[in-house]
Design an enzyme around this catalytic site. Sequence first.
Site, PDB file in Angstrom:
ATOM      1  N   ASN A 181       0.832  -1.192   0.000  1.00 45.74           N
ATOM      2  CA  ASN A 181       0.000   0.000   0.000  1.00 45.74           C
ATOM      3  C   ASN A 181       0.874   1.253   0.000  1.00 45.74           C
ATOM      4  O   ASN A 181       1.959   1.281   0.564  1.00 45.74           O
ATOM      5  CB  ASN A 181      -1.010  -0.005   1.155  1.00 45.74           C
ATOM      6  CG  ASN A 181      -0.396  -0.095   2.524  1.00 45.74           C
ATOM      7  OD1 ASN A 181       0.533  -0.863   2.765  1.00 45.74           O
ATOM      8  ND2 ASN A 181      -0.931   0.684   3.464  1.00 45.74           N
ATOM      9  N   GLU A 195       0.171   5.201   0.740  1.00 41.37           N
ATOM     10  CA  GLU A 195      -0.773   6.227   1.171  1.00 41.37           C
ATOM     11  C   GLU A 195      -0.409   7.589   0.585  1.00 41.37           C
ATOM     12  O   GLU A 195       0.701   7.809   0.108  1.00 41.37           O
ATOM     13  CB  GLU A 195      -0.786   6.328   2.702  1.00 41.37           C
ATOM     14  CG  GLU A 195      -1.366   5.115   3.374  1.00 41.37           C
ATOM     15  CD  GLU A 195      -1.399   5.217   4.886  1.00 41.37           C
ATOM     16  OE1 GLU A 195      -2.020   4.329   5.486  1.00 41.37           O
ATOM     17  OE2 GLU A 195      -0.810   6.146   5.470  1.00 41.37           O
ATOM     18  N   CYS A 212      -3.858   0.545  -2.899  1.00 43.22           N
ATOM     19  CA  CYS A 212      -3.841  -0.682  -2.106  1.00 43.22           C
ATOM     20  C   CYS A 212      -2.742  -1.617  -2.596  1.00 43.22           C
ATOM     21  O   CYS A 212      -2.337  -1.576  -3.762  1.00 43.22           O
ATOM     22  CB  CYS A 212      -5.181  -1.397  -2.209  1.00 43.22           C
ATOM     23  SG  CYS A 212      -6.564  -0.493  -1.486  1.00 43.22           S
ATOM     24  N   CYS A 235     -10.033  -4.834   0.366  1.00 38.43           N
ATOM     25  CA  CYS A 235     -11.159  -3.902   0.397  1.00 38.43           C
ATOM     26  C   CYS A 235     -12.118  -4.225  -0.748  1.00 38.43           C
ATOM     27  O   CYS A 235     -11.808  -5.043  -1.624  1.00 38.43           O
ATOM     28  CB  CYS A 235     -10.650  -2.459   0.296  1.00 38.43           C
ATOM     29  SG  CYS A 235     -10.075  -1.988  -1.360  1.00 38.43           S
ATOM     30  N   GLU A 246      -2.945  -4.845  -3.141  1.00 32.44           N
ATOM     31  CA  GLU A 246      -3.451  -5.739  -4.177  1.00 32.44           C
ATOM     32  C   GLU A 246      -3.459  -5.039  -5.539  1.00 32.44           C
ATOM     33  O   GLU A 246      -3.083  -5.631  -6.557  1.00 32.44           O
ATOM     34  CB  GLU A 246      -4.872  -6.220  -3.846  1.00 32.44           C
ATOM     35  CG  GLU A 246      -4.981  -6.988  -2.549  1.00 32.44           C
ATOM     36  CD  GLU A 246      -5.258  -6.101  -1.331  1.00 32.44           C
ATOM     37  OE1 GLU A 246      -5.784  -6.621  -0.350  1.00 32.44           O
ATOM     38  OE2 GLU A 246      -4.957  -4.878  -1.355  1.00 32.44           O
TER      39      GLU A 246
END
Length: 128
Positions: free
Chosen positions: A39, A41, A50, A83, A52
């Site tokens: 991830n 941010e 993310c 998510c 993934e």
Amino acid sequence: MTLLDDAKAVRKNAYAPYSNFKVGAAIRASSGAVYVGCNVENVAYPEGTCAEAGAIAAMIAAGDTTIAEVAVIADSPSPVPPCGGCRQKLAEFGAADVFVTMATTDGASETVRIADLLPGAFGAGHMG
């Protein structure tokens, strides 16, 4: 090295200065190649990426398009699921029966299929 080991290793590179919630993901493509992501941010929260999604982007950039297996790991009390948006992304490139192993840094894990994560997934067939 297992797929979960790959996810654990890349998790250390996550950029999470705001939440301090680092996530690592590893995808094995149908070719056998492994792609990783963590991830990333951003102070403007919706602009982050993310783990993934990062692994999927690496897979596509390398020319692979089909997911054969997924592993996701985070320092959380229970195995961390992707998510909602990442569930849809996984369903785009992985069949319903592809296994997704969700794990914690303390060693707990749970393995489910993409179909378990996103029952009734939206697909190209819905577009008529």
